[in-house]
Design a protein around this motif. Structure first.
Motif, mmCIF file in Angstrom:
data_model
loop_
_atom_site.group_PDB
_atom_site.id
_atom_site.type_symbol
_atom_site.label_atom_id
_atom_site.label_comp_id
_atom_site.label_asym_id
_atom_site.label_seq_id
_atom_site.Cartn_x
_atom_site.Cartn_y
_atom_site.Cartn_z
ATOM 1 N N HIS A 1 8.349 22.101 75.480
ATOM 2 C CA HIS A 1 7.672 23.431 75.774
ATOM 3 C C HIS A 1 6.429 23.851 75.385
ATOM 4 O O HIS A 1 6.006 23.001 74.385
ATOM 5 N N ARG B 1 19.345 24.378 59.506
ATOM 6 C CA ARG B 1 18.083 24.150 59.291
ATOM 7 C C ARG B 1 17.247 25.539 59.442
ATOM 8 O O ARG B 1 17.186 25.839 60.536
ATOM 9 N N THR C 1 8.215 30.934 60.609
ATOM 10 C CA THR C 1 6.982 30.560 61.283
ATOM 11 C C THR C 1 6.062 31.921 61.420
ATOM 12 O O THR C 1 6.676 33.207 61.190
ATOM 13 N N THR D 1 0.704 28.216 65.248
ATOM 14 C CA THR D 1 1.820 28.226 64.416
ATOM 15 C C THR D 1 1.917 27.453 63.260
ATOM 16 O O THR D 1 1.962 26.274 63.320
ATOM 17 N N LEU E 1 10.628 19.199 64.209
ATOM 18 C CA LEU E 1 9.575 19.476 65.389
ATOM 19 C C LEU E 1 8.787 18.108 65.742
ATOM 20 O O LEU E 1 8.369 17.133 64.755
ATOM 21 N N PHE F 1 18.414 27.642 68.635
ATOM 22 C CA PHE F 1 18.287 28.256 67.442
ATOM 23 C C PHE F 1 18.619 29.867 67.485
ATOM 24 O O PHE F 1 18.392 30.564 68.488
ATOM 25 N N ALA G 1 12.192 20.192 69.496
ATOM 26 C CA ALA G 1 12.728 19.656 68.151
ATOM 27 C C ALA G 1 14.067 19.136 68.414
ATOM 28 O O ALA G 1 14.771 19.520 69.555
ATOM 29 N N TRP H 1 4.725 26.214 60.960
ATOM 30 C CA TRP H 1 6.103 25.956 61.136
ATOM 31 C C TRP H 1 6.492 25.776 59.645
ATOM 32 O O TRP H 1 6.009 24.565 59.142
ATOM 33 N N THR I 1 15.699 21.871 70.873
ATOM 34 C CA THR I 1 14.900 22.638 71.262
ATOM 35 C C THR I 1 14.088 21.870 72.493
ATOM 36 O O THR I 1 13.356 21.286 72.136
ATOM 37 N N ASP J 1 4.188 27.258 73.953
ATOM 38 C CA ASP J 1 4.451 28.570 73.241
ATOM 39 C C ASP J 1 3.635 29.502 74.141
ATOM 40 O O ASP J 1 4.239 30.711 74.355
ATOM 41 N N LYS K 1 18.458 26.760 62.888
ATOM 42 C CA LYS K 1 19.079 25.917 63.912
ATOM 43 C C LYS K 1 20.268 25.613 63.274
ATOM 44 O O LYS K 1 20.160 24.902 61.948
ATOM 45 N N HIS L 1 5.642 20.584 72.633
ATOM 46 C CA HIS L 1 6.324 20.212 71.596
ATOM 47 C C HIS L 1 7.924 20.522 71.788
ATOM 48 O O HIS L 1 8.167 21.099 72.645
HETATM 49 O O1 LIG Z 1 12.240 25.372 65.507
HETATM 50 C C1 LIG Z 1 12.249 24.933 66.366
HETATM 51 O O2 LIG Z 1 13.242 24.322 66.906
HETATM 52 C C2 LIG Z 1 11.183 25.058 67.603
HETATM 53 C C3 LIG Z 1 9.987 25.862 66.961
HETATM 54 C C4 LIG Z 1 8.950 25.842 68.104
HETATM 55 O O3 LIG Z 1 9.082 25.643 69.170
HETATM 56 C C5 LIG Z 1 7.683 26.545 67.687
HETATM 57 O O4 LIG Z 1 7.751 27.324 66.410
HETATM 58 O O5 LIG Z 1 6.781 26.984 68.555
#
Ligand SMILES: O=C(O)CCC(=O)C(=O)O
Length: 265
Positions: free
Chosen positions: A118, A214, A218, A133, A148, A63, A205, A135, A115, A120, A108, A203
């Motif tokens: 991982h 896309r 956030t 977060t 996501l 992204f 994506a 989103w 993504t 955060d 994206k 998480h």
């Molecule tokens: O939008 C994404 O591709 C990843 C978003 C993400 O990892 C987040 O907001 O923590």
């Protein structure tokens, strides 16, 4: 922008158990479509010049990311400071009051890569588990556009918590999540839906296999009582300097960049 929904006890318990929740029909689609136009103009001004997708690393292909846009535009400031959204964050975390950690746009592009799996909070110098977060997609996000996805219950586990977003985090978490029986959830988003995830929830994506960008906004919140970790890592100190400048380890995270957004004044 008027937000009338407040998550109840049922949603809070679901969020606490899984570490994430998808809430439908929270924001009026027209409000998001208008906001998206303004954000696109700002992103066109601010987006760094980037090499072609195939020349970037995994993170770069995932992204385009621009942070704290609220400082650049009154329209974004009104969006990020929306008390109704902050009230949702407070209610879902079960805290009285929340501050802004920072905002970020995550765009994206068509053909953009996945993504990686991982967490955060490995980046955040925050001594609390009460972070989340919101989103917020600015158009529908069908699965093939890079929705996501979350591994339920991983926010209470310690595994992999030192891994930054990378091929390594992708390999580690996809194996661990796949072999440990966590249930995976990846839903399409309709315009107006949002998801909320805890800073420690594992998480990812998907890639954007559609022909359209896309575009997602956030907002990251923390409990208003949050203090800095006593011993932040070097990576976390980079975030401290960007998002909580000048606060010493152990100090309250309350700079001019971290206003209390709920309750409002
Ligand atoms: O939008 C994404 O591709 C990843 C978003 C993400 O990892 C987040 O907001 O923590």
């Amino acid at each position: 922008m008027q937000i009338n929904t407040v998550p109840g006890e049922k949603e809070r318990i679901q969020y606490q158990k899984n570490g994430f929740i998808h809430l439908s029909h929270i924001i009026k689609p027209d409000d998001l479509t208008t906001f998206k136009k303004d954000l696109r103009v700002l992103m066109d001004e601010l987006e760094p010049e980037r090499p072609p997708l195939e020349e970037r690393d995994t993170y770069g292909r995932a992204f385009t990311q621009v942070t704290n846009l609220w400082q650049q535009s009154d329209v974004v400031r009104d969006f990020v400071f929306n008390e109704g959204l902050a009230r949702i964050a407070a209610a879902i975390m079960g805290v009285d009051s929340v501050r802004l950690y920072h905002d970020q746009a995550l765009f994206k592009e068509p053909g953009g890569g996945p993504t990686p799996w991982h967490v955060d909070q490995v980046y955040w110098p925050l001594d609390t588990n009460n972070t989340c977060t919101l989103w917020i997609p600015l158009q529908d996000v069908p699965l093939e556009m890079g929705a996501l996805g979350f591994a339920a219950g991983t926010h209470t586990k310690q595994e992999g918590r030192d891994l930054l977003i990378s091929d390594e985090s992708e390999t580690f978490y996809s194996d661990w999540v796949g072999n440990s029986g966590f249930s995976l959830s990846q839903d399409a988003f309709e315009l107006g839906d949002i998801s909320i995830h805890n800073g420690w929830t594992v998480h990812f994506a998907g890639s954007n296999r559609s022909a359209k960008p896309r575009e997602v906004m956030t907002i990251i919140y923390m409990d208003a009582e949050t203090r800095l970790l006593k011993k932040p890592s070097d990576t976390q100190l980079v975030d401290r300097d960007a998002f909580i400048p000048g606060v010493k380890p152990g100090g309250l995270a309350d700079t001019h960049l971290n206003p209390i957004l709920y309750p409002g004044k």
